[in-house]
Write a protein that holds these residues in place. Structure first.
Motif, PDB file in Angstrom:
ATOM      1  N   SER A   1       0.894  -1.222   0.031  1.00  0.00           N
ATOM      2  CA  SER A   1      -0.052   0.019   0.001  1.00  0.00           C
ATOM      3  C   SER A   1       0.857   1.353   0.058  1.00  0.00           C
ATOM      4  O   SER A   1       1.739   1.438   0.869  1.00  0.00           O
ATOM      5  CB  SER A   1      -0.881   0.030   1.299  1.00  0.00           C
ATOM      6  OG  SER A   1      -1.699   1.225   1.293  1.00  0.00           O
TER       7      SER A   1
ATOM      8  N   TRP B   1       0.464   5.542  -0.228  1.00  0.00           N
ATOM      9  CA  TRP B   1      -0.586   6.457  -0.071  1.00  0.00           C
ATOM     10  C   TRP B   1      -0.082   7.756   0.537  1.00  0.00           C
ATOM     11  O   TRP B   1       0.877   7.972   1.057  1.00  0.00           O
ATOM     12  CB  TRP B   1      -1.790   5.769   1.049  1.00  0.00           C
ATOM     13  CG  TRP B   1      -1.249   6.270   2.384  1.00  0.00           C
ATOM     14  CD1 TRP B   1      -1.377   7.175   3.206  1.00  0.00           C
ATOM     15  CD2 TRP B   1      -0.513   5.058   3.058  1.00  0.00           C
ATOM     16  NE1 TRP B   1      -0.910   6.959   4.499  1.00  0.00           N
ATOM     17  CE2 TRP B   1       0.030   5.867   4.537  1.00  0.00           C
ATOM     18  CE3 TRP B   1       0.091   3.916   2.901  1.00  0.00           C
ATOM     19  CZ2 TRP B   1       0.624   4.862   5.324  1.00  0.00           C
ATOM     20  CZ3 TRP B   1       0.805   3.138   3.791  1.00  0.00           C
ATOM     21  CH2 TRP B   1       1.243   3.818   5.125  1.00  0.00           C
TER      22      TRP B   1
ATOM     23  N   GLU C   1      -5.931  10.778   0.567  1.00  0.00           N
ATOM     24  CA  GLU C   1      -6.818   9.619  -0.010  1.00  0.00           C
ATOM     25  C   GLU C   1      -6.213   9.063  -1.203  1.00  0.00           C
ATOM     26  O   GLU C   1      -7.007   8.163  -2.037  1.00  0.00           O
ATOM     27  CB  GLU C   1      -8.214  10.049  -0.169  1.00  0.00           C
ATOM     28  CG  GLU C   1      -8.483  10.975  -1.434  1.00  0.00           C
ATOM     29  CD  GLU C   1      -8.142  12.613  -1.422  1.00  0.00           C
ATOM     30  OE1 GLU C   1      -8.407  13.332  -2.154  1.00  0.00           O
ATOM     31  OE2 GLU C   1      -7.277  12.734  -0.352  1.00  0.00           O
ATOM     32  N   TRP C   2      -5.049   9.646  -1.872  1.00  0.00           N
ATOM     33  CA  TRP C   2      -4.761   9.193  -3.009  1.00  0.00           C
ATOM     34  C   TRP C   2      -4.156   7.642  -2.737  1.00  0.00           C
ATOM     35  O   TRP C   2      -3.458   7.683  -1.404  1.00  0.00           O
ATOM     36  CB  TRP C   2      -3.457  10.112  -3.349  1.00  0.00           C
ATOM     37  CG  TRP C   2      -3.871  11.258  -3.945  1.00  0.00           C
ATOM     38  CD1 TRP C   2      -5.129  11.920  -3.707  1.00  0.00           C
ATOM     39  CD2 TRP C   2      -3.005  12.053  -4.945  1.00  0.00           C
ATOM     40  NE1 TRP C   2      -5.309  13.129  -4.420  1.00  0.00           N
ATOM     41  CE2 TRP C   2      -3.936  13.361  -5.112  1.00  0.00           C
ATOM     42  CE3 TRP C   2      -1.874  12.123  -5.389  1.00  0.00           C
ATOM     43  CZ2 TRP C   2      -3.501  14.412  -5.838  1.00  0.00           C
ATOM     44  CZ3 TRP C   2      -1.410  13.075  -5.985  1.00  0.00           C
ATOM     45  CH2 TRP C   2      -2.142  13.945  -6.485  1.00  0.00           C
ATOM     46  N   HIS C   3      -4.068   6.600  -3.320  1.00  0.00           N
ATOM     47  CA  HIS C   3      -3.690   5.450  -2.920  1.00  0.00           C
ATOM     48  C   HIS C   3      -3.277   4.558  -4.315  1.00  0.00           C
ATOM     49  O   HIS C   3      -3.868   4.760  -5.197  1.00  0.00           O
ATOM     50  CB  HIS C   3      -4.138   4.504  -2.016  1.00  0.00           C
ATOM     51  CG  HIS C   3      -5.780   4.230  -2.744  1.00  0.00           C
ATOM     52  ND1 HIS C   3      -6.872   4.805  -2.043  1.00  0.00           N
ATOM     53  CD2 HIS C   3      -5.919   3.369  -3.632  1.00  0.00           C
ATOM     54  CE1 HIS C   3      -7.884   4.172  -2.918  1.00  0.00           C
ATOM     55  NE2 HIS C   3      -7.441   3.254  -3.832  1.00  0.00           N
TER      56      HIS C   3
ATOM     57  N   ARG D   1      -2.544   0.443  -4.261  1.00  0.00           N
ATOM     58  CA  ARG D   1      -2.505  -0.781  -3.304  1.00  0.00           C
ATOM     59  C   ARG D   1      -2.855  -1.946  -4.129  1.00  0.00           C
ATOM     60  O   ARG D   1      -3.682  -1.880  -4.751  1.00  0.00           O
ATOM     61  CB  ARG D   1      -3.444  -0.333  -2.012  1.00  0.00           C
ATOM     62  CG  ARG D   1      -4.819  -0.224  -2.410  1.00  0.00           C
ATOM     63  CD  ARG D   1      -5.484   0.326  -1.150  1.00  0.00           C
ATOM     64  NE  ARG D   1      -6.899   0.332  -1.216  1.00  0.00           N
ATOM     65  CZ  ARG D   1      -7.758   1.282  -0.744  1.00  0.00           C
ATOM     66  NH1 ARG D   1      -7.192   2.023   0.342  1.00  0.00           N
ATOM     67  NH2 ARG D   1      -8.960   1.270  -0.844  1.00  0.00           N
TER      68      ARG D   1
END
Length: 369
Positions: free
Chosen positions: A154, A156, A159-161, A163
């Motif tokens: 993951s 991040w 809220e950008w991610h 994963r």
């Protein structure tokens, strides 16, 4: 997603909310990966040729280990997790998405919480045939706002991610001031190590990084632009690279490509430009079954054929790319000439169409113009 676009308009302005006086500067990559450096000049493009005293350096022969190497390497000064996607909608129109998370260390000595020396910077770009959108986020390490975990993987910031598992399936999401994208990614091949088993040389004097890719991703999802929501699908490519001094002090920028050919084969290549006018090149030819063949300096030929006026400068938007050892002679043309990322640092990044001895699509990144 559209509500989050509106919420983030103010936060995506450069340096918004940062107390610059409170942040330490010792060992910082001037102009590289954080707002602190502003427009400062340093050794090599974005300071990537500056001395790296106290930090680890890549080692030839070091075995890359997965999933551990999907995670961060805090003893190195700089690394990134980088995704590009070549996409098409139901009408056959070309689009491109880019998602990148950078980690930059102020010091090789780790601390917890707000004392962590880790700085995080994220870039996202979305290119249509008519427009280009971009945004960035910044954060400090140690407080949970941004980071990377190796397993389950993951990466991040806010809220950008990005994963999932690079060997199997992932999802990517980013939200900018006027755009957003959400993609599901399915791996259809294995990881690829560049250079000498992941040891990638970048200069005549042997500067290097550890570098691998997942070039066999199938992508589908949706893009949100001011005109509405667009369903898309296509191919994606994930890059992973880490080092402490990857460039020579006189290297002023690079031109990098990742190409998906219609034959199922792939090509990664780059040329690094020096202030004296010379170039250093490297390439990896990737067979459809994932077999990788590295090519040293001089094997790859990248020649600009045409430029466009972009952001007040002349930028190559059409290229001749040749790899004579493979019988390749291709022409790359930008999907949209104005794919300029007015970020930290600024650069050109966008999708390209491929024609000539081989056809296909891919991504082009150009820095230092």
């Amino acid at each position: 997603m559209r509500d989050q676009i509106d919420m983030r308009r103010r936060l995506d302005q450069p340096c918004a909310g940062w107390n610059l006086q409170a942040l330490p500067r010792r060992g910082f990559l001037a102009g590289a990966l954080a707002c602190l450096a502003g427009g400062a000049r340093a050794q090599g493009f974005a300071g990537l040729g500056a001395a790296a005293e106290g930090f680890a350096l890549p080692e030839r022969g070091r075995e890359l280990i997965f999933p551990a190497d999907h995670g961060p390497h805090p003893d190195f000064r700089i690394e990134w997790w980088y995704l590009t996607a070549n996409l098409r909608d139901g009408r056959g129109r070309d689009f491109g998405c880019q998602w990148t998370l950078f980690r930059s260390a102020l010091s090789p000595f780790e601390s917890e919480g707000w004392q962590s020396p880790q700085l995080w910077l994220a870039h996202a770009g979305l290119t249509t045939p008519e427009r280009h959108f971009s945004a960035e986020r910044r954060g400090r390490g140690g407080i949970g706002q941004a980071g990377v975990r190796a397993h389950p993987f993951s990466a991040w910031i806010d809220e950008w991610h990005l994963r999932g598992a690079p060997e199997a399936a992932m999802e990517a999401r980013a939200v900018g001031g006027e755009f957003a994208f959400s993609l599901s990614l399915e791996a259809r091949g294995s990881l690829v190590l560049h250079g000498d088993r992941g040891y990638s040389v970048k200069s005549p004097d042997g500067r290097a990084s550890h570098y691998y890719s997942q070039p066999f991703l199938e992508a589908r999802g949706e893009l949100i632009v001011p005109e509405g929501t667009i369903a898309v699908e296509g191919l994606a490519w994930m890059d992973r690279e880490w080092s402490s001094q990857p460039l020579a002090p006189d290297q002023t920028g690079w031109d990098w490509i990742s190409l998906h050919l219609d034959t199922g084969e792939k090509l990664m290549g780059f040329r690094l430009r020096s202030a004296a006018g010379g170039v250093f090149t490297a390439a990896t030819w990737i067979a459809a079954d994932g077999t990788a063949t590295p090519y040293p300096d001089g094997a790859l030929e990248m020649t600009p054929l045409a430029t466009a006026r972009v952001a007040g400068r002349r930028v190559p938007v059409r290229w001749r790319v040749a790899l004579p050892a493979r019988g390749l002679e291709m022409e790359l043309a930008a999907v949209f000439d104005g794919a300029w990322q007015a970020l930290t640092p600024p650069y050109w990044e966008g999708p390209v169409r491929v024609s000539g001895s081989h056809s296909g699509m891919g991504y082009l990144e150009m820095t230092g113009y």
